[in-house]
Design a protein around this motif. Structure first.
Motif, PDB file in Angstrom:
ATOM      1  N   UNK A   1     -71.203  77.871 -30.851  1.00  0.00           N
ATOM      2  CA  UNK A   1     -70.612  78.452 -29.651  1.00  0.00           C
ATOM      3  C   UNK A   1     -71.530  78.330 -28.446  1.00  0.00           C
ATOM      4  N   UNK A   2     -72.846  78.375 -28.675  1.00  0.00           N
ATOM      5  CA  UNK A   2     -73.789  78.220 -27.574  1.00  0.00           C
ATOM      6  C   UNK A   2     -73.677  76.822 -26.977  1.00  0.00           C
ATOM      7  N   UNK A   3     -73.580  75.812 -27.834  1.00  0.00           N
ATOM      8  CA  UNK A   3     -73.419  74.444 -27.353  1.00  0.00           C
ATOM      9  C   UNK A   3     -72.124  74.266 -26.582  1.00  0.00           C
ATOM     10  N   UNK A   4     -71.055  74.882 -27.071  1.00  0.00           N
ATOM     11  CA  UNK A   4     -69.765  74.802 -26.389  1.00  0.00           C
ATOM     12  C   UNK A   4     -69.837  75.499 -25.036  1.00  0.00           C
TER      13      UNK A   4
ATOM     14  N   UNK B   1     -72.555  75.923 -23.218  1.00  0.00           N
ATOM     15  CA  UNK B   1     -73.367  75.073 -22.343  1.00  0.00           C
ATOM     16  C   UNK B   1     -72.553  73.906 -21.805  1.00  0.00           C
ATOM     17  N   UNK B   2     -71.698  73.336 -22.660  1.00  0.00           N
ATOM     18  CA  UNK B   2     -70.843  72.228 -22.248  1.00  0.00           C
ATOM     19  C   UNK B   2     -69.867  72.675 -21.151  1.00  0.00           C
ATOM     20  N   UNK B   3     -69.248  73.839 -21.332  1.00  0.00           N
ATOM     21  CA  UNK B   3     -68.270  74.317 -20.367  1.00  0.00           C
ATOM     22  C   UNK B   3     -68.893  74.661 -19.026  1.00  0.00           C
ATOM     23  N   UNK B   4     -70.104  75.192 -19.042  1.00  0.00           N
ATOM     24  CA  UNK B   4     -70.713  75.628 -17.800  1.00  0.00           C
ATOM     25  C   UNK B   4     -71.587  74.574 -17.150  1.00  0.00           C
ATOM     26  N   UNK B   5     -71.574  73.380 -17.707  1.00  0.00           N
ATOM     27  CA  UNK B   5     -72.244  72.279 -17.046  1.00  0.00           C
ATOM     28  C   UNK B   5     -71.465  71.987 -15.777  1.00  0.00           C
ATOM     29  N   UNK B   6     -72.127  71.652 -14.692  1.00  0.00           N
ATOM     30  CA  UNK B   6     -71.473  71.473 -13.405  1.00  0.00           C
ATOM     31  C   UNK B   6     -70.365  70.445 -13.409  1.00  0.00           C
ATOM     32  N   UNK B   7     -70.544  69.343 -14.106  1.00  0.00           N
ATOM     33  CA  UNK B   7     -69.559  68.263 -14.056  1.00  0.00           C
ATOM     34  C   UNK B   7     -68.228  68.672 -14.663  1.00  0.00           C
ATOM     35  N   UNK B   8     -68.235  69.449 -15.720  1.00  0.00           N
ATOM     36  CA  UNK B   8     -66.991  69.835 -16.388  1.00  0.00           C
ATOM     37  C   UNK B   8     -66.165  70.741 -15.484  1.00  0.00           C
ATOM     38  N   UNK B   9     -66.798  71.698 -14.864  1.00  0.00           N
ATOM     39  CA  UNK B   9     -66.083  72.611 -13.976  1.00  0.00           C
ATOM     40  C   UNK B   9     -65.564  71.856 -12.753  1.00  0.00           C
ATOM     41  N   UNK B  10     -66.379  70.975 -12.189  1.00  0.00           N
ATOM     42  CA  UNK B  10     -65.937  70.184 -11.046  1.00  0.00           C
ATOM     43  C   UNK B  10     -64.738  69.315 -11.417  1.00  0.00           C
TER      44      UNK B  10
END
Length: 135
Positions: free
Chosen positions: A2-5, A7-16
């Motif tokens: 869940x921590x990796x997931x 981190x993936x979601x809150x990476x800038x590129x994914x949200x952008x």
């Protein structure tokens, strides 16, 4: 896991990317409304009185054989409008900002090239000092 997931979601590129998809979908709706409200009626002017829009019939006495050219032209206009706006609003400013504030993209020097430069500098230093050894 869940921590990796997270981190993936809150990476800038994914949200952008998610914001861009939502905004793009909303923009497509605006352009589609524009073409349905303005462009399609203008294209219907070129159709005959019994037909819906611009097009032609393959068999004159069968309405089901009507080939509508208007929706194809409308889709092409939608594409051009969306592509132009995305280019002018996103691509051009991003390219300008990258040139202005981005890091230079000089190729990285390899270990072998670095060692060769050091060797050459040491060789030049030994030649310039030549016979001036102080005792």
């Amino acid at each position: 896991m869940l921590k990796g997931f997270r981190d993936f979601l809150f990476r800038g590129n994914v949200i952008d990317l998610a914001v861009a998809v939502v905004m793009g979908t909303a923009f497509v709706a605006i352009v589609t409304a524009f073409t349905n409200g303005i462009v399609n009626p203008l294209l219907a002017v070129f159709g005959s009185n019994g037909e819906l829009g611009l097009g032609f019939r393959l068999v004159s006495d069968k309405p089901a054989t009507f080939i509508a050219v208007g929706p194809i032209i409308t889709a092409a206009i939608n594409f051009v409008i969306i592509a132009a706006v995305l280019y002018l609003v996103l691509v051009l400013p991003a390219t300008h900002a990258k040139k202005r504030w981005g890091k230079s993209t000089e190729p990285a020097i390899t270990d072998t090239q670095l060692l060769t430069e050091i060797r050459d500098l040491l060789a030049e230093g030994g030649k310039s000092a030549g016979g001036r050894h102080e005792s």
